[in-house]
Design an enzyme around this catalytic site. Structure first.
Site: not given
Lengths: 171, 134
Positions: A31, A33-35, A46
């Site tokens: 999470l 890295q996203h984003f 998310v």
């Protein structure tokens, strides 16, 4: 180790329906890295929608596998349709509710709905639908051979079954 | 009430549009499921399930048995396939199991890799019509 995208099975109706939940936590590294934060703005963690498809595939795949007591190697073969209308954020709970539409010796089709629980309000909200096709790969049309042991339903799946009070399904 | 040929074609067309994500206009009677419409092996199972659903009515279940529409497990039998081609026995079995298919060109070729090209939209419609007893 296979990455599991369901935490617990909450409902099981033999040969027909399985419901599983996944708690989304900020402790999950993906999470971050996203984003991640960047020039365009602050971090926005998310749940990736592709992993929600995988969560549904694991729920429906266990359901399909349970029909033959996990003797078949059940492989996700096709995402017929997937619609997810809303993002899920850390602290929320995802519910995957999968039903077998049709099944024979070659494979199965399943229909599933996704709900999300916002713990602040205590209410579930429908956010998506996913239709999948599974293949029993030993019954594939091309006659390809696969290893004899069932590499699909690994110890991780069995652990989830046991912790959900369904360990006897895999005996 | 019996469905007309056009009604059967329209339903089959809808099944293929949904299963393969193709445009309605691409689903012509002569279109080959694999080479023209991009069907892969798992799509055949999907198409079978969708045909069941499309042609089942409250008073008439429509259920295609495994191997009824697309024969399976023929390739590994040396009596049926030799040197990558169907033998006379293999051809006889294919014709018996698939009366909805036109074998005129394939009977000359007989190569195993060409068998998937036998399945056209028209052969699907003929299969359904035959199964419905038309």
């Amino acid at each position: 180790m296979r990455w599991m995208w369901i935490d617990q099975i909450t409902t099981f109706e033999a040969n027909r329906r399985m419901v599983a939940v996944k708690n989304v936590s900020l402790a999950e590294e993906h999470l971050h890295q996203h984003f991640a934060a960047g020039p365009d703005g602050p971090a926005c963690p998310v749940m990736p929608m592709s992993l929600m498809i995988e969560g549904m595939a694991q729920t429906a795949g266990v359901l399909v596998g349970s029909v033959n007591r996990f003797r078949e190697k059940v492989i996700l073969a096709k995402v017929n349709d997937a619609r997810i209308d809303r993002e899920v954020i850390p602290g929320q709970t995802i519910r995957y509710d999968a039903t077998i539409e049709r099944m024979d010796a070659a494979g199965a089709s399943t229909m599933g709905v996704i709900d999300v629980l916002d713990h602040r309000t205590g209410s579930w909200q429908r956010i998506g639908e996913i239709s999948l096709m599974f293949s029993h790969i030993d019954a594939n049309r091309s006659g390809l051979q696969f290893p004899e042991h069932n590499f699909v339903f690994s110890d991780n799946f069995r652990l989830i079954l046991e912790q959900s009070g369904l360990g006897s399904l895999a005996d | 009430m019996a469905l007309t040929s056009d009604e059967i074609f329209k339903k089959v067309q809808g099944v293929l549009v949904d299963a393969l994500g193709v445009d309605e206009g691409d689903v012509t009677p002569d279109a080959v499921l694999t080479t023209d419409l991009g069907a892969e092996s798992i799509d055949f199972l999907d198409i079978t399930f969708r045909l069941d659903k499309a042609f089942t009515t409250p008073d008439r279940p429509f259920k295609i048995g495994q191997g009824e529409l697309f024969p399976e497990n023929l390739m590994a039998n040396p009596d049926l396939v030799k040197d990558g081609k169907f033998t006379d026995a293999g051809m006889a079995l294919l014709k018996e199991k698939m009366p909805h298919v036109n074998f005129a060109a394939f009977d000359i070729d007989r190569r195993v890799e060409s068998v998937s090209e036998l399945f056209t939209v028209k052969s699907l419609c003929d299969f359904v019509a035959r199964k419905l007893g038309h």
